[in-house]
Design a protein around this motif. Structure first.
Motif, short mmCIF file in Angstrom:
data_model
loop_
_atom_site.label_atom_id
_atom_site.label_comp_id
_atom_site.label_asym_id
_atom_site.label_seq_id
_atom_site.Cartn_x
_atom_site.Cartn_y
_atom_site.Cartn_z
N GLN A 41 1.05 -1.32 0.14
CA GLN A 41 0.00 -0.25 0.10
C GLN A 41 0.42 1.44 -0.35
O GLN A 41 0.80 2.37 -0.99
N ARG A 42 1.61 1.31 1.19
CA ARG A 42 2.60 2.50 1.10
C ARG A 42 3.74 2.26 -0.58
O ARG A 42 3.68 3.66 -0.77
N ALA A 43 3.92 1.65 -1.07
CA ALA A 43 4.80 1.80 -2.42
C ALA A 43 3.90 2.22 -3.17
O ALA A 43 4.25 2.63 -4.16
N ALA A 44 2.61 1.45 -3.64
CA ALA A 44 2.05 1.98 -4.69
C ALA A 44 1.35 3.13 -4.80
O ALA A 44 1.19 4.09 -5.05
N ASP A 45 1.23 3.83 -2.99
CA ASP A 45 0.68 5.64 -3.16
C ASP A 45 2.24 5.88 -2.96
O ASP A 45 1.48 7.09 -4.20
N TRP A 46 3.18 5.23 -2.83
CA TRP A 46 4.36 6.86 -3.22
C TRP A 46 4.23 6.64 -5.29
O TRP A 46 4.53 7.42 -5.66
N LEU A 47 4.60 5.55 -5.64
CA LEU A 47 4.29 5.52 -7.06
C LEU A 47 3.16 6.18 -7.74
O LEU A 47 3.55 6.61 -8.91
N ALA A 48 2.39 5.61 -7.41
CA ALA A 48 0.69 6.44 -8.11
C ALA A 48 0.73 8.10 -7.33
O ALA A 48 -0.47 8.50 -7.06
N THR A 49 1.34 8.85 -6.08
CA THR A 49 1.44 9.71 -5.78
C THR A 49 0.78 10.28 -6.96
O THR A 49 -0.19 12.02 -6.70
N TRP A 50 0.91 11.06 -8.45
CA TRP A 50 0.60 12.16 -8.96
C TRP A 50 -0.75 11.26 -9.84
O TRP A 50 -2.04 12.82 -10.46
N SER A 51 -1.27 10.16 -9.46
CA SER A 51 -2.57 9.66 -9.99
C SER A 51 -3.33 9.19 -9.33
O SER A 51 -4.59 8.99 -9.82
N ARG A 52 -3.30 8.69 -8.06
CA ARG A 52 -4.73 8.45 -7.51
C ARG A 52 -5.43 8.88 -7.09
O ARG A 52 -6.54 8.32 -6.64
N ASN A 53 -5.59 9.84 -7.01
CA ASN A 53 -6.91 10.66 -6.56
C ASN A 53 -7.21 11.78 -7.96
O ASN A 53 -7.68 13.20 -8.02
N LEU A 54 -7.06 11.24 -9.35
CA LEU A 54 -7.02 11.58 -10.37
C LEU A 54 -8.70 11.86 -10.95
O LEU A 54 -8.91 12.54 -11.30
N PHE A 55 -9.60 10.55 -10.37
CA PHE A 55 -10.78 10.42 -10.70
C PHE A 55 -11.41 10.33 -9.24
O PHE A 55 -11.37 9.43 -8.71
#
Length: 89
Positions: A41-55
């Protein structure tokens, strides 16, 4: 293919794999108190920082799949693009 292109491709595939694993763990309601699940979860949050709240989608599972999935696809695309460009040289 150059050594740097191979490293970029490998890193892109690893990043995408981490994101996909997190999506699957989230979809199957994995226990977030588990250390392995928490790490993903932490790794994915970091990798998707720019897209995790895109939609902003009401359904949490669909929102996670779309937003983190976009990041995974972008990482694979960039890795592939770097590989193709390095083959031309």
């Amino acid at each position: 293919m150059s050594g740097i292109a191979r490293i970029v491709r490998l890193l892109a595939h690893v990043a995408a794999a981490i994101l996909v694993i997190w999506i699957l763990l989230f979809l199957f309601d994995a226990d977030r108190a588990n250390d392995v699940v928490h790490w993903f979860q932490r790794a994915a949050d970091w990798l998707a920082t720019w897209s995790r709240n895109l939609f902003s989608i009401d359904n949490a599972k669909l929102r996670t799949t779309v937003n983190y999935g976009i990041a995974a696809v972008v990482y694979l695309f960039v890795g592939s693009l770097v590989t193709r460009v390095s083959r031309r040289d």
